[in-house]
Design a protein around this motif. Structure first.
Motif, PDB file in Angstrom:
ATOM      1  N   VAL A 193       4.743  -3.640  11.557  1.00  0.00           N
ATOM      2  CA  VAL A 193       5.245  -4.102  12.793  1.00  0.00           C
ATOM      3  C   VAL A 193       4.240  -5.210  13.336  1.00  0.00           C
ATOM      4  O   VAL A 193       4.740  -6.276  13.943  1.00  0.00           O
ATOM      5  CB  VAL A 193       5.596  -3.096  13.841  1.00  0.00           C
ATOM      6  N   ILE A 208      -7.337  -2.875  16.681  1.00  0.00           N
ATOM      7  CA  ILE A 208      -6.376  -2.145  15.679  1.00  0.00           C
ATOM      8  C   ILE A 208      -7.474  -2.044  14.530  1.00  0.00           C
ATOM      9  O   ILE A 208      -7.438  -1.270  13.982  1.00  0.00           O
ATOM     10  CB  ILE A 208      -5.152  -3.038  15.460  1.00  0.00           C
ATOM     11  N   PHE A 219      -8.512   1.290  12.344  1.00  0.00           N
ATOM     12  CA  PHE A 219      -8.351   1.408  10.972  1.00  0.00           C
ATOM     13  C   PHE A 219      -9.678   1.750  10.269  1.00  0.00           C
ATOM     14  O   PHE A 219      -9.710   2.695   9.503  1.00  0.00           O
ATOM     15  CB  PHE A 219      -8.023  -0.203  10.447  1.00  0.00           C
ATOM     16  N   HIS A 252      -8.161  13.648   5.692  1.00  0.00           N
ATOM     17  CA  HIS A 252      -7.030  12.864   5.419  1.00  0.00           C
ATOM     18  C   HIS A 252      -5.958  13.011   6.543  1.00  0.00           C
ATOM     19  O   HIS A 252      -5.645  11.993   7.061  1.00  0.00           O
ATOM     20  CB  HIS A 252      -6.200  13.264   4.178  1.00  0.00           C
ATOM     21  N   ILE A 291      -4.114   6.467  12.590  1.00  0.00           N
ATOM     22  CA  ILE A 291      -3.353   5.303  12.357  1.00  0.00           C
ATOM     23  C   ILE A 291      -1.937   5.566  12.807  1.00  0.00           C
ATOM     24  O   ILE A 291      -1.507   4.535  13.617  1.00  0.00           O
ATOM     25  CB  ILE A 291      -3.243   4.878  10.718  1.00  0.00           C
ATOM     26  N   ILE A 292      -1.420   6.615  12.821  1.00  0.00           N
ATOM     27  CA  ILE A 292       0.012   6.711  13.265  1.00  0.00           C
ATOM     28  C   ILE A 292      -0.142   6.815  14.898  1.00  0.00           C
ATOM     29  O   ILE A 292       0.818   5.995  15.397  1.00  0.00           O
ATOM     30  CB  ILE A 292       0.514   8.048  12.803  1.00  0.00           C
ATOM     31  N   LEU A 341       2.932  11.287   5.276  1.00  0.00           N
ATOM     32  CA  LEU A 341       2.484  10.912   6.622  1.00  0.00           C
ATOM     33  C   LEU A 341       1.671   9.525   6.312  1.00  0.00           C
ATOM     34  O   LEU A 341       1.677   8.820   7.367  1.00  0.00           O
ATOM     35  CB  LEU A 341       1.322  11.896   7.024  1.00  0.00           C
ATOM     36  N   TYR A 342       1.255   9.411   5.151  1.00  0.00           N
ATOM     37  CA  TYR A 342       0.486   8.296   4.876  1.00  0.00           C
ATOM     38  C   TYR A 342       1.404   7.148   4.791  1.00  0.00           C
ATOM     39  O   TYR A 342       1.223   5.974   5.250  1.00  0.00           O
ATOM     40  CB  TYR A 342      -0.469   8.478   3.441  1.00  0.00           C
ATOM     41  N   MET A 352       0.878  -1.248  -0.161  1.00  0.00           N
ATOM     42  CA  MET A 352      -0.096  -0.199  -0.080  1.00  0.00           C
ATOM     43  C   MET A 352       0.919   1.245   0.072  1.00  0.00           C
ATOM     44  O   MET A 352       0.427   2.137  -0.407  1.00  0.00           O
ATOM     45  CB  MET A 352      -1.013   0.216   1.209  1.00  0.00           C
ATOM     46  N   ALA A 412      -4.582  10.230   8.830  1.00  0.00           N
ATOM     47  CA  ALA A 412      -3.406   9.489   9.072  1.00  0.00           C
ATOM     48  C   ALA A 412      -2.912   9.416  10.514  1.00  0.00           C
ATOM     49  O   ALA A 412      -2.403   8.557  10.892  1.00  0.00           O
ATOM     50  CB  ALA A 412      -2.466  10.367   8.082  1.00  0.00           C
ATOM     51  N   SER A 461       3.963   1.895   9.672  1.00  0.00           N
ATOM     52  CA  SER A 461       3.971   1.431  11.108  1.00  0.00           C
ATOM     53  C   SER A 461       3.040   0.170  11.263  1.00  0.00           C
ATOM     54  O   SER A 461       3.220  -0.381  12.245  1.00  0.00           O
ATOM     55  CB  SER A 461       3.580   2.633  11.980  1.00  0.00           C
ATOM     56  N   LEU A 462       2.140  -0.121  10.452  1.00  0.00           N
ATOM     57  CA  LEU A 462       1.230  -1.038  10.476  1.00  0.00           C
ATOM     58  C   LEU A 462       2.010  -2.533  10.444  1.00  0.00           C
ATOM     59  O   LEU A 462       1.804  -3.594  10.696  1.00  0.00           O
ATOM     60  CB  LEU A 462       0.055  -1.150   9.772  1.00  0.00           C
ATOM     61  N   VAL A 492       0.617  -0.888  19.509  1.00  0.00           N
ATOM     62  CA  VAL A 492       2.036  -1.602  19.856  1.00  0.00           C
ATOM     63  C   VAL A 492       2.218  -2.065  21.286  1.00  0.00           C
ATOM     64  O   VAL A 492       2.620  -3.072  21.602  1.00  0.00           O
ATOM     65  CB  VAL A 492       3.179  -1.108  19.064  1.00  0.00           C
ATOM     66  N   LEU A 509      -2.872  12.362  -2.074  1.00  0.00           N
ATOM     67  CA  LEU A 509      -3.258  12.513  -0.768  1.00  0.00           C
ATOM     68  C   LEU A 509      -2.825  13.742  -0.250  1.00  0.00           C
ATOM     69  O   LEU A 509      -1.409  14.071  -0.538  1.00  0.00           O
ATOM     70  CB  LEU A 509      -2.947  11.434  -0.009  1.00  0.00           C
ATOM     71  N   ALA A 530      -3.225   3.342  15.974  1.00  0.00           N
ATOM     72  CA  ALA A 530      -2.881   1.978  15.469  1.00  0.00           C
ATOM     73  C   ALA A 530      -1.183   1.582  15.537  1.00  0.00           C
ATOM     74  O   ALA A 530      -0.895   0.345  15.890  1.00  0.00           O
ATOM     75  CB  ALA A 530      -3.303   1.591  14.133  1.00  0.00           C
ATOM     76  N   GLY A 531      -0.623   2.737  15.164  1.00  0.00           N
ATOM     77  CA  GLY A 531       0.837   2.359  15.217  1.00  0.00           C
ATOM     78  C   GLY A 531       1.642   2.737  16.340  1.00  0.00           C
ATOM     79  O   GLY A 531       2.779   2.048  16.372  1.00  0.00           O
ATOM     80  N   PHE A 549       4.129   6.763   6.292  1.00  0.00           N
ATOM     81  CA  PHE A 549       4.626   6.636   7.780  1.00  0.00           C
ATOM     82  C   PHE A 549       3.457   5.810   8.520  1.00  0.00           C
ATOM     83  O   PHE A 549       3.691   5.025   9.285  1.00  0.00           O
ATOM     84  CB  PHE A 549       5.041   7.719   8.634  1.00  0.00           C
ATOM     85  N   ALA A 550       2.174   6.356   8.366  1.00  0.00           N
ATOM     86  CA  ALA A 550       1.166   5.554   9.157  1.00  0.00           C
ATOM     87  C   ALA A 550       0.933   4.031   8.503  1.00  0.00           C
ATOM     88  O   ALA A 550       0.893   3.250   9.639  1.00  0.00           O
ATOM     89  CB  ALA A 550      -0.179   6.403   8.655  1.00  0.00           C
ATOM     90  N   ILE A 551       1.023   3.985   7.339  1.00  0.00           N
ATOM     91  CA  ILE A 551       0.660   2.552   6.702  1.00  0.00           C
ATOM     92  C   ILE A 551       1.903   1.787   7.208  1.00  0.00           C
ATOM     93  O   ILE A 551       1.742   0.617   7.634  1.00  0.00           O
ATOM     94  CB  ILE A 551       0.389   2.664   5.339  1.00  0.00           C
TER      95      ILE A 551
END
Lengths: 360, 182
Positions: A131, B36, B40, B52, B59-60, A121-122, A91, B56, A128-129, B68, A116, B63-64, A124-126
């Protein structure tokens, strides 16, 4: 959305996904031949010309191997972990621009899969998932060594995510945008004029410290040597010790895709992205094309330029892998928290001062 | 930006199903991973509403980063089953809490259905935000100009909390060391 926008969207998505799926086999071949080159041996050279079909043979082998689910694992999470690694990897490339924009019948098409407002930032956000896949894999394996491996990898990724995020802030301050397209466009301006030589405003020239921090953090985020403690293939055991056949191959595919995304980010943040390499502008001018043909040739050159930059960083990953030894775990944590994090904070302050005095 | 009803129902259903999983799942790991997925699905709905940046950040941050930590703790302690000390609550208590939750939901539904006042639109309509350069620009500009004082105060508050945590942990650590050294 009109028909052209629909076609463009499908085409761009297909291009990005196709590229990412092709990355794993090609990089696998380059990595093994590169290892051979550096260790003064041949590497795989039997299947097909230059051993090019070796990866296809390997993929077939992985697919036809018996896919065992071991008795002591937690079947659901064990099964789902490789998928959770792979999906974020697929993604993240969506916001990286691979060329500028072109106008077709009055419709402007920007050459990036998703436009976007939040830009990287998108990513980094995705990213980070990703992990969670490692944590799940290590936990579901129900094996002490796998769990320890996944803890090592997740703490490493969390520690370096911080410095990675902070190192890019300097760049955001200089180009006042988080949109990768805008950042790449900003890098087309000239920074200095040294006689006949024009130094472009590439990220590496305005943010050298940020670049070094980002590069280091990216190696840790993609679990590559010198930070490959999560995997640790020569002697320590990693999170995927209980995985075999295609499931193991999916973890490897995720790693190569993450490398492609990291290289794409490095190229577009610090090396001008699709901005033409020296000499390409001259070549484009001398082709003698006009109108639409010229525009399409420009897009072609921009894509070639971006691909060359991306390929250089892909090769750089392989190059470093066979050059540097692995860090010890305490050294890794010291570097992340005591060196890179303060350095990236200092970089933000210095950049702020530079912008205030109008140097950048 | 128009919210497509199909995607709204898909992600809304996902969020509700996962939220139920968080409460009902037997294993804490399943609960954590379902949570999580709830975050999402929320992020997807925010993104479809045109927010947007919020998507973001959702999630950061949640979820991120936060989850964790949750998953880490659950795995390190190796909690495999729900081990509430009180065991199962009394059935009457359970019925009462379900009833309370349902009536709260009913009040919400009634309130949203029957309020006569139309939604009050502020200056930040979708068109205005697009004209100003998008979500990220507008939010960061406001945060660092008009709302700089609350923003800085919040960060000082968080810093205080972090230092407090470290101080408490350190006192316990040194106490343990003194006790263990003898």
């Amino acid at each position: 959305m009109n028909a052209i926008e629909w076609y463009a969207m499908i085409g761009k998505t297909a291009l990005v996904i196709g590229m990412l799926l092709m990355v794993a086999p090609v990089m696998n071949w380059i990595e093994r031949r590169g290892a051979g080159l550096m260790q003064n041996r041949l590497g795989p050279n039997r299947v097909g010309p230059f051993g090019l079909f070796q990866t296809i043979a390997d993929a077939l082998k992985f697919l036809f191997k018996e896919d065992r689910i071991l008795g002591h694992v937690n079947p659901f999470w064990y099964f789902i972990a490789p998928i959770v690694v792979l999906i974020p990897a697929c993604m993240t490339f969506a916001v990286i621009p691979f060329a500028s924009s072109i106008t077709v019948d009055g419709t402007v098409i920007r050459m990036q899969a998703a436009e976007l407002n939040v830009g990287f930032l998108y990513v980094f956000a995705i990213a980070s998932l990703g992990v969670y896949g490692l944590i799940m894999g290590g936990w579901a394996s129900n094996n002490k060594f796998a769990l320890l491996g996944s803890l090592r990898s997740s703490s490493q990724m969390i520690s370096y995510e911080l410095s990675m995020g902070l190192s890019v802030i300097g760049l955001v301050m200089v180009f006042s945008s988080v949109d990768l397209m805008a950042i790449t466009q900003g890098q087309g301006e000239a920074l200095w004029q040294l006689g006949p030589l024009t130094i472009p405003k590439w990220g590496i020239f305005v943010q050298p410290i940020g670049f070094i921090i980002f590069l280091t953090a990216v190696f840790a985020e993609t679990n590559r040597l010198p930070f490959d403690l999560p995997e640790g293939e020569p002697e320590i055991v990693g999170f995927h010790v209980e995985y075999g056949s295609m499931k193991f191959a999916v973890f490897m595919m995720g790693e190569y895709m993450n490398m492609a995304v990291a290289s794409g980010l490095l190229a577009s943040l610090y090396f001008g992205g699709w901005q033409l390499l020296p000499g390409m502008g001259w070549a484009l001018g001398n082709l003698g094309l006009a109108g639409d043909a010229h525009e399409w040739a420009r897009i072609g050159f921009e894509m070639l330029s971006f691909t060359l930059k991306l390929s250089f960083f892909m090769w750089f990953f392989v190059w470093v892998r066979w050059t540097l030894p692995r860090f010890r775990y305490d050294q890794l944590m010291d570097l992340g928290w005591k060196v890179l994090l303060p350095l990236s904070l200092a970089n933000i302050v210095i950049t702020g001062a530079m912008i205030y005095y109008g140097w950048v | 930006m128009e919210l497509s009803p199909v995607f709204f129902y898909v992600f809304g259903a996902l969020a509700i199903a996962c939220a139920l999983m968080v409460v009902l799942a037997k294993s804490p790991v399943t609960s954590a991973f379902s949570l999580i997925l709830v975050f999402f699905a929320f992020a997807a709905i925010y993104a479809m509403l045109g927010a947007h940046l919020i998507a973001a950040l959702q999630i950061i941050v949640y979820a991120g980063a936060i989850m964790v930590l949750f998953v880490f703790v659950i795995m390190l302690l190796d909690v495999t089953r729900d081990t509430g000390e009180a065991g199962k609550p009394h059935p009457i208590l359970m019925a009462l809490s379900v009833l309370a939750a349902m009536s709260l939901l009913a009040v919400f539904v009634w309130a949203f259905k029957n309020t006569g006042t139309p939604a009050i639109l502020g200056p930040f309509t979708t068109e205005a935000i697009t004209a100003a350069g998008g979500n990220t620009q507008v939010v960061s500009e406001l945060m660092f100009s008009e709302y700089i004082l609350p923003f800085e105060l919040t960060s000082v508050l968080l810093l205080g909390a972090i230092i407090g945590t470290v101080a408490i942990a350190k006192r316990q650590m040194s106490a343990a060391r003194k006790g263990g050294g003898k």
